[in-house]
Design a protein around this motif. Structure first.
Motif, PDB file in Angstrom:
ATOM      1  N   GLU A   1       3.851  19.314 -12.077  1.00 22.36           N
ATOM      2  CA  GLU A   1       2.964  19.784 -11.217  1.00 22.36           C
ATOM      3  C   GLU A   1       2.160  20.932 -11.475  1.00 22.36           C
ATOM      4  OE1 GLU A   1       2.786  18.865  -6.897  1.00 22.36           O
ATOM      5  OE2 GLU A   1       3.459  16.575  -7.549  1.00 22.36           O
ATOM      6  N   ALA A   2       2.946  22.108 -11.866  1.00 25.77           N
ATOM      7  CA  ALA A   2       2.586  23.368 -11.622  1.00 25.77           C
ATOM      8  C   ALA A   2       1.506  23.423 -13.075  1.00 25.77           C
ATOM      9  CB  ALA A   2       3.643  24.361 -12.082  1.00 25.77           C
ATOM     10  N   LEU A   3       1.968  22.636 -14.152  1.00 23.01           N
ATOM     11  CA  LEU A   3       1.208  22.650 -15.320  1.00 23.01           C
ATOM     12  C   LEU A   3      -0.183  21.969 -15.061  1.00 23.01           C
ATOM     13  CD1 LEU A   3       3.885  21.996 -18.060  1.00 23.01           C
ATOM     14  CD2 LEU A   3       2.353  24.129 -18.006  1.00 23.01           C
ATOM     15  N   LEU A   4      -0.233  20.989 -14.173  1.00 22.68           N
ATOM     16  CA  LEU A   4      -1.344  20.323 -13.825  1.00 22.68           C
ATOM     17  C   LEU A   4      -2.612  20.982 -13.237  1.00 22.68           C
ATOM     18  CD1 LEU A   4       0.058  17.012 -12.083  1.00 22.68           C
ATOM     19  CD2 LEU A   4      -1.273  17.207 -14.492  1.00 22.68           C
ATOM     20  N   GLU A   5      -2.083  22.372 -12.560  1.00 19.85           N
ATOM     21  CA  GLU A   5      -3.140  23.225 -11.974  1.00 19.85           C
ATOM     22  C   GLU A   5      -3.509  24.015 -13.155  1.00 19.85           C
ATOM     23  OE1 GLU A   5      -3.809  22.706  -9.023  1.00 19.85           O
ATOM     24  OE2 GLU A   5      -2.619  21.169  -8.585  1.00 19.85           O
ATOM     25  N   ARG A   6      -3.071  23.967 -14.302  1.00 22.99           N
ATOM     26  CA  ARG A   6      -3.556  25.054 -15.434  1.00 22.99           C
ATOM     27  C   ARG A   6      -4.517  24.332 -16.546  1.00 22.99           C
ATOM     28  NH1 ARG A   6       2.250  27.467 -16.523  1.00 22.99           N
ATOM     29  NH2 ARG A   6       2.927  27.988 -14.392  1.00 22.99           N
ATOM     30  N   GLU A   7      -5.342  24.972 -17.300  1.00 20.73           N
ATOM     31  CA  GLU A   7      -5.936  24.575 -18.254  1.00 20.73           C
ATOM     32  C   GLU A   7      -4.828  24.160 -19.354  1.00 20.73           C
ATOM     33  OE1 GLU A   7      -8.947  23.720 -19.459  1.00 20.73           O
ATOM     34  OE2 GLU A   7      -9.452  23.655 -16.924  1.00 20.73           O
ATOM     35  N   PRO A   8      -4.807  23.079 -20.013  1.00 20.40           N
ATOM     36  CA  PRO A   8      -3.864  22.607 -21.167  1.00 20.40           C
ATOM     37  C   PRO A   8      -4.057  23.426 -22.294  1.00 20.40           C
ATOM     38  CG  PRO A   8      -5.573  21.166 -20.858  1.00 20.40           C
ATOM     39  CD  PRO A   8      -5.859  21.813 -19.687  1.00 20.40           C
TER      40      PRO A   8
END
Length: 444
Positions: free
Chosen positions: A130-137
């Motif tokens: 979920e935390a990674l979903l908030e960041r640019e891949p």
């Protein structure tokens, strides 16, 4: 961390609405892929789906996401959820992904994630994704983009694995079995496995068209199965849900047998053989008090968890149990699978049917359940359980039970529903209490 996307069983919702959009599926692939990029080996994800129309869209979007961060994708097509978990582990994959909304209607879809050990992800892993979903891949260079391929023998691998859980000295010859596959993921593998073990198979719910999954068939709609069993003179009927991790049984008289009775049967049989571990069964707060009393009569315990098969499995793993599940038919037999498996559970039931020589109506009634009623109230938003009128109705119902029963009111983790359940010695009172709380929720 607040869980914005993950519910009790992965991510789920109405397709083409957040969070079940193609764009979101791509982001999930990128985030989950990035989280499991560990070590210097070539990374791999096993990707399966059920038969929903939106499965093609979600599959393509997830492939795009995984490959963009450097993961190879192995597509297995329509396969049961437990098959994806099994294949992820046997193929040494870093991740297993099942595209399914289980027993929900075709308009919904979901994404279930399994780690390299074949188990559903921990809360910590889900929070990290979920935390990674908030960041640019972090996209990989062109030469490191992942590849996608489809394997054609996935069904055969799962059928073989399921059959290996059935006692080698037994056959299903002479047994007429109706299997309802809910027009879902098991529409090919379940009838094939039963036929290969010798059963006379009558298969229904095996004509998926993208929109008929769980539609008037499967474990949540057993009327078609009941009619088919009685009209065809079958010995037993088994019903799976859309992704085949759930099992409901119908006896030769057309009577429905729920997961509590099936757990009682399997646990009792395994206990007699010395195969039951943990000294009992793990089930949720929804399981009938009759199951608890039945197990106590055999010197066994019932460990209760909150609703959700992931919580059942967590308790099984930490406390050493090998039988657990839910009244709804999720049955986890950890000797054979890392998640609920409707077909494997059905084979254990069929083995006992063959061994006992009894009709299903006699064998499957292990205990007399207490009167129990569950009703769902759909809501469009807000927090109806926080309303003073609803709290008052609940308090009044608890007082009227006078300690001779149970009351459970909760919000569903997979649908916009309030679930209201009551259980007690007095059936009329149980119905009255459930109706009064449902009316209060509707008014709120």
């Amino acid at each position: 961390m607040t869980r914005n996307f993950f519910g009790t069983d992965g991510i789920r919702g109405r397709t083409n609405q957040m969070p079940m959009t193609a764009a979101m599926a791509q982001r999930v692939g990128q985030a989950a892929g990035a989280h499991f990029l560990r070590g210097g080996h070539r990374h791999r994800v096993v990707l399966g789906k059920d038969t929903r129309l939106s499965g093609y869209m979600m599959e393509t979007a997830l492939i795009s996401g995984f490959t963009s961060v450097g993961m190879d994708v192995v597509m297995v097509g329509p396969m049961p959820t437990p098959a994806v978990a099994l294949l992820a582990r046997s193929m040494r994959a870093d991740l297993g992904v099942m595209i399914s909304a289980s027993h929900n209607p075709f308009e919904d879809n979901g994404i279930k994630l399994f780690g390299p050990d074949g188990y559903k992800l921990s809360d910590a892993d889900e929070a990290a994704i979920e935390a990674l979903l908030e960041r640019e891949p972090k996209l990989v260079p062109p030469a490191e983009i992942g590849r996608a391929r489809r394997i054609e023998d996935a069904r055969g691998r799962y059928i073989h694995a399921a059959k290996m859980t059935f006692p080698e000295h037994l056959r299903l010859d002479g047994l007429k079995v109706v299997v309802d596959c809910a027009n879902g993921a098991a529409y090919q593998v379940a009838p094939a496995a039963l036929w290969e073990l010798g059963a006379d198979v009558v298969a229904i719910g095996v004509s998926p068209n993208g929109t008929n999954i769980n539609d008037g068939c499967g474990s949540t709609s057993p009327d078609l199965l009941k009619w088919t069993v009685t009209s065809s003179g079958a010995d037993i009927g088994i019903a799976l849900d859309g992704d085949a991790d759930r099992l409901i049984v119908v006896d030769e008289k057309g009577e429905v047998v729920d997961g509590d009775q099936l757990m009682a049967l399997i646990a009792s049989a395994w206990h007699r053989r010395g195969a039951l571990m943990g000294g009992g069964v793990v089930a949720t707060v929804m399981s009938n008090l009759g199951l608890e009393r039945f197990l106590e009569g055999q010197g066994l315990t019932l460990e209760r968890t909150q609703v959700g098969d992931r919580y059942v499995l967590e308790t099984m793993r930490t406390r050493g149990f090998n039988v657990g599940g839910e009244q709804s038919g999720h049955i986890i037999l950890s000797d054979y699978a890392t998640t609920g498996d409707g077909l494997v559970a059905a084979l254990q039931v069929l083995a006992e049917l063959v061994t006992s020589g009894q009709p299903a109506s006699a064998l499957l009634r292990q205990f007399e359940p207490l009167p129990q009623l569950l009703k769902n109230v759909r809501f469009d938003g807000g927090a109806p359980l926080e309303a003073a009128s609803v709290k008052s109705a609940i308090a009044s119902a608890e007082a009227r039970l006078q300690g001779n029963g149970r009351l459970l009111i909760r919000k569903s983790g997979t649908e916009p529903l309030i679930r209201v359940m009551a259980e007690g010695e007095d059936e009329a009172l149980v119905h009255e209490l459930v109706d009064s709380i449902c009316d209060a929720v509707k008014a709120a």
